[in-house]
Write a protein that holds these residues in place. Structure first.
Motif, PDB file in Angstrom:
ATOM      1  N   GLU A   1      -9.065   4.015   6.439  1.00  0.00           N
ATOM      2  CA  GLU A   1      -9.909   2.671   6.423  1.00  0.00           C
ATOM      3  C   GLU A   1      -9.464   2.080   7.611  1.00  0.00           C
ATOM      4  O   GLU A   1      -8.329   1.742   8.181  1.00  0.00           O
ATOM      5  CB  GLU A   1      -9.183   1.842   5.221  1.00  0.00           C
ATOM      6  CG  GLU A   1      -9.547   2.330   3.896  1.00  0.00           C
ATOM      7  CD  GLU A   1     -10.903   2.247   3.602  1.00  0.00           C
ATOM      8  OE1 GLU A   1     -11.764   1.059   3.766  1.00  0.00           O
ATOM      9  OE2 GLU A   1     -11.615   3.107   2.890  1.00  0.00           O
ATOM     10  N   ARG A   2     -10.554   1.507   8.158  1.00  0.00           N
ATOM     11  CA  ARG A   2     -10.395   0.741   9.712  1.00  0.00           C
ATOM     12  C   ARG A   2     -10.931  -0.649   9.703  1.00  0.00           C
ATOM     13  O   ARG A   2     -10.715  -1.151  10.694  1.00  0.00           O
ATOM     14  CB  ARG A   2     -11.216   1.660  10.719  1.00  0.00           C
ATOM     15  CG  ARG A   2     -10.563   3.145  11.009  1.00  0.00           C
ATOM     16  CD  ARG A   2      -8.998   2.987  11.461  1.00  0.00           C
ATOM     17  NE  ARG A   2      -8.453   4.267  11.810  1.00  0.00           N
ATOM     18  CZ  ARG A   2      -7.681   4.979  10.868  1.00  0.00           C
ATOM     19  NH1 ARG A   2      -7.411   4.347   9.826  1.00  0.00           N
ATOM     20  NH2 ARG A   2      -7.285   5.980  11.171  1.00  0.00           N
ATOM     21  N   LYS A   3     -11.748  -1.043   8.717  1.00  0.00           N
ATOM     22  CA  LYS A   3     -12.255  -2.349   8.569  1.00  0.00           C
ATOM     23  C   LYS A   3     -12.413  -2.747   7.271  1.00  0.00           C
ATOM     24  O   LYS A   3     -12.490  -2.066   6.041  1.00  0.00           O
ATOM     25  CB  LYS A   3     -13.412  -2.431   9.270  1.00  0.00           C
ATOM     26  CG  LYS A   3     -14.789  -1.362   8.822  1.00  0.00           C
ATOM     27  CD  LYS A   3     -15.820  -1.967   9.369  1.00  0.00           C
ATOM     28  CE  LYS A   3     -17.126  -1.380   8.845  1.00  0.00           C
ATOM     29  NZ  LYS A   3     -18.358  -1.635   9.442  1.00  0.00           N
ATOM     30  N   ALA A   4     -12.667  -3.921   6.873  1.00  0.00           N
ATOM     31  CA  ALA A   4     -13.045  -4.489   5.579  1.00  0.00           C
ATOM     32  C   ALA A   4     -14.628  -4.136   5.451  1.00  0.00           C
ATOM     33  O   ALA A   4     -15.367  -4.143   5.848  1.00  0.00           O
ATOM     34  CB  ALA A   4     -12.934  -6.019   5.365  1.00  0.00           C
TER      35      ALA A   4
ATOM     36  N   SER B   1       0.695  -1.149   0.051  1.00  0.00           N
ATOM     37  CA  SER B   1      -0.091   0.192   0.036  1.00  0.00           C
ATOM     38  C   SER B   1       0.740   1.291  -0.120  1.00  0.00           C
ATOM     39  O   SER B   1       0.325   2.596   0.182  1.00  0.00           O
ATOM     40  CB  SER B   1      -0.835  -0.016   1.418  1.00  0.00           C
ATOM     41  OG  SER B   1      -0.344  -0.007   2.519  1.00  0.00           O
ATOM     42  N   GLU B   2       2.224   1.150  -0.040  1.00  0.00           N
ATOM     43  CA  GLU B   2       3.058   2.368  -0.229  1.00  0.00           C
ATOM     44  C   GLU B   2       2.593   3.219  -1.339  1.00  0.00           C
ATOM     45  O   GLU B   2       2.419   2.771  -2.672  1.00  0.00           O
ATOM     46  CB  GLU B   2       4.566   1.637  -0.223  1.00  0.00           C
ATOM     47  CG  GLU B   2       5.493   3.036  -0.020  1.00  0.00           C
ATOM     48  CD  GLU B   2       7.049   2.363  -0.265  1.00  0.00           C
ATOM     49  OE1 GLU B   2       7.875   3.351  -0.235  1.00  0.00           O
ATOM     50  OE2 GLU B   2       7.133   1.323  -0.042  1.00  0.00           O
ATOM     51  N   VAL B   3       2.630   4.509  -1.096  1.00  0.00           N
ATOM     52  CA  VAL B   3       2.255   5.526  -2.053  1.00  0.00           C
ATOM     53  C   VAL B   3       3.510   6.383  -2.300  1.00  0.00           C
ATOM     54  O   VAL B   3       4.216   6.897  -1.514  1.00  0.00           O
ATOM     55  CB  VAL B   3       0.814   6.166  -1.760  1.00  0.00           C
ATOM     56  CG1 VAL B   3       0.598   7.382  -2.631  1.00  0.00           C
ATOM     57  CG2 VAL B   3      -0.315   5.184  -1.611  1.00  0.00           C
ATOM     58  N   GLY B   4       3.575   6.792  -3.700  1.00  0.00           N
ATOM     59  CA  GLY B   4       4.614   7.848  -3.929  1.00  0.00           C
ATOM     60  C   GLY B   4       4.283   8.197  -5.511  1.00  0.00           C
ATOM     61  O   GLY B   4       3.481   7.883  -6.210  1.00  0.00           O
TER      62      GLY B   4
ATOM     63  N   MET C   1      -4.302  -1.077   9.155  1.00  0.00           N
ATOM     64  CA  MET C   1      -5.934  -0.465   9.594  1.00  0.00           C
ATOM     65  C   MET C   1      -5.855   0.467  10.786  1.00  0.00           C
ATOM     66  O   MET C   1      -6.669   1.279  11.056  1.00  0.00           O
ATOM     67  CB  MET C   1      -6.891  -1.657   9.843  1.00  0.00           C
ATOM     68  CG  MET C   1      -7.238  -2.256   8.572  1.00  0.00           C
ATOM     69  SD  MET C   1      -8.794  -3.250   8.679  1.00  0.00           S
ATOM     70  CE  MET C   1      -8.000  -4.747   9.365  1.00  0.00           C
ATOM     71  N   ARG C   2      -4.678   0.343  11.375  1.00  0.00           N
ATOM     72  CA  ARG C   2      -4.720   1.085  12.528  1.00  0.00           C
ATOM     73  C   ARG C   2      -4.213   2.541  12.394  1.00  0.00           C
ATOM     74  O   ARG C   2      -4.608   3.507  13.217  1.00  0.00           O
ATOM     75  CB  ARG C   2      -3.174   0.662  13.601  1.00  0.00           C
ATOM     76  CG  ARG C   2      -3.720  -0.675  14.444  1.00  0.00           C
ATOM     77  CD  ARG C   2      -3.022  -1.007  15.479  1.00  0.00           C
ATOM     78  NE  ARG C   2      -1.722  -1.446  15.242  1.00  0.00           N
ATOM     79  CZ  ARG C   2      -1.323  -2.816  14.781  1.00  0.00           C
ATOM     80  NH1 ARG C   2      -2.202  -3.571  15.306  1.00  0.00           N
ATOM     81  NH2 ARG C   2      -0.057  -3.045  14.634  1.00  0.00           N
ATOM     82  N   ALA C   3      -3.675   2.767  11.077  1.00  0.00           N
ATOM     83  CA  ALA C   3      -3.108   4.079  10.486  1.00  0.00           C
ATOM     84  C   ALA C   3      -2.982   4.180   9.033  1.00  0.00           C
ATOM     85  O   ALA C   3      -2.082   3.660   8.849  1.00  0.00           O
ATOM     86  CB  ALA C   3      -2.022   4.905  11.412  1.00  0.00           C
ATOM     87  N   ASN C   4      -3.943   4.822   8.428  1.00  0.00           N
ATOM     88  CA  ASN C   4      -3.249   5.051   6.895  1.00  0.00           C
ATOM     89  C   ASN C   4      -4.250   5.907   6.380  1.00  0.00           C
ATOM     90  O   ASN C   4      -5.045   6.747   6.999  1.00  0.00           O
ATOM     91  CB  ASN C   4      -3.991   3.764   6.276  1.00  0.00           C
ATOM     92  CG  ASN C   4      -5.362   3.480   6.299  1.00  0.00           C
ATOM     93  OD1 ASN C   4      -6.415   4.229   5.659  1.00  0.00           O
ATOM     94  ND2 ASN C   4      -5.868   2.457   7.320  1.00  0.00           N
TER      95      ASN C   4
END
Length: 285
Positions: free
Chosen positions: A264-267, A195-198, A257-260
């Motif tokens: 987003e915190r759940k499916a 999920s790394e973004v750049g 899911m703890r920090a993004n």
């Protein structure tokens, strides 16, 4: 792929008919049939384009509402990453039907067809998403990840609203899709890396979308999510769905899911597979 709240359709057929059951109790086939009938009735003759998700082994459909395919994702901006509990699509290595679920998108969809070891299925002692209930995950669960891309000039962020802008409210959209099975094995793929973004050539990109899980199956569709079980989605999406499943370390999903940046915190829940020929188009390749 859910819409922002201000674009969601009205209350579901379940609520209007009183067919809301206990969360752990799967609904009957009659409930799913009623949802499919409502979808057919609500979309008939109104000009909706092809819908998603679909059985990727069904190559033909009767929907002729054509739109131009979005550019390659490398020429678009990544705007959102989220995932669904259970694969929304059926095909490739994910054709095992999980069941009807609760009628609102949880406990349904499709699962990885392969076998896992006892070690890979070892329970974890921490929550993955909610501590219990809808959207909570465990080793052995299958998830479908949606990397959503837009032609609008945006910054990646929460919901499909991040894919729109004041300058372009009708951008082209593409979803790069990868199905994963969660395992308790820290040598498996790491979702923090995936999920790394750049920035690449001026475009926001997910830098590590899997490239070794088969040639993506591409088709014209729509946004997804269980809010569209009884109504058509009005937003056109070019889909690219990889047919092979990758094993994913569940601990990395919990960490993400703890920090993004996508909040987003759940499916998310799963939309019923769209089977009505009038709501799917041909898959060309």
């Amino acid at each position: 792929m859910p819409l922002p709240r201000f674009l969601l359709p009205t209350a579901s057929l379940l609520a209007s008919t009183g067919l809301v059951l206990a969360e752990e109790e799967p609904v009957g086939d009659d409930v799913i049939a009623a949802q499919r009938a409502a979808l057919a009735a609500e979309t008939a003759g109104k000009g909706y384009g092809p819908q998603a998700p679909r059985d990727l082994n069904t190559l033909t459909g009767d929907n002729a509402r054509a739109f131009e395919a979005a550019p390659a994702y490398t020429e678009m901006n990544l705007c959102n990453i989220h995932f669904h509990e259970g694969a929304e699509h059926s095909g490739g290595e994910f054709t095992t039907y999980i069941g009807n679920g609760d009628g609102t998108g949880y406990g349904t969809g499709f699962a990885y067809d392969g076998a896992l070891t006892e070690a890979e299925l070892t329970p974890v002692d921490y929550p993955v998403g909610p501590s219990n209930g809808k959207g909570a995950l465990a080793p052995g669960d299958t998830i479908e990840v949606h990397y959503v891309h837009t032609t609008a000039q945006i910054e990646p962020g929460p919901t499909l609203g991040s894919c729109l802008s004041e300058a372009i409210i009708n951008p082209q959209l593409r979803v790069e899709t990868q199905v994963f099975v969660l395992v308790n094995d820290d040598s498996a793929a790491d979702f923090m890396e995936l999920s790394e973004v750049g920035l690449v050539n001026g475009y926001h990109q997910a830098l590590n979308i899997p490239s070794d899980t088969g040639t993506p199956i591409t088709y014209d569709g729509s946004t997804t999510g269980p809010d569209y079980n009884e109504k058509g989605s009005p937003i056109q999406v070019s889909w690219s769905v990889r047919p092979e499943v990758q094993k994913l370390y569940i601990g990395s999903v919990a960490e993400w899911m703890r920090a993004n940046i996508f909040d987003e915190r759940k499916a998310h829940g799963v939309r019923n597979l769209v089977k009505n020929p009038d709501l799917i188009s041909d898959i060309d390749g």
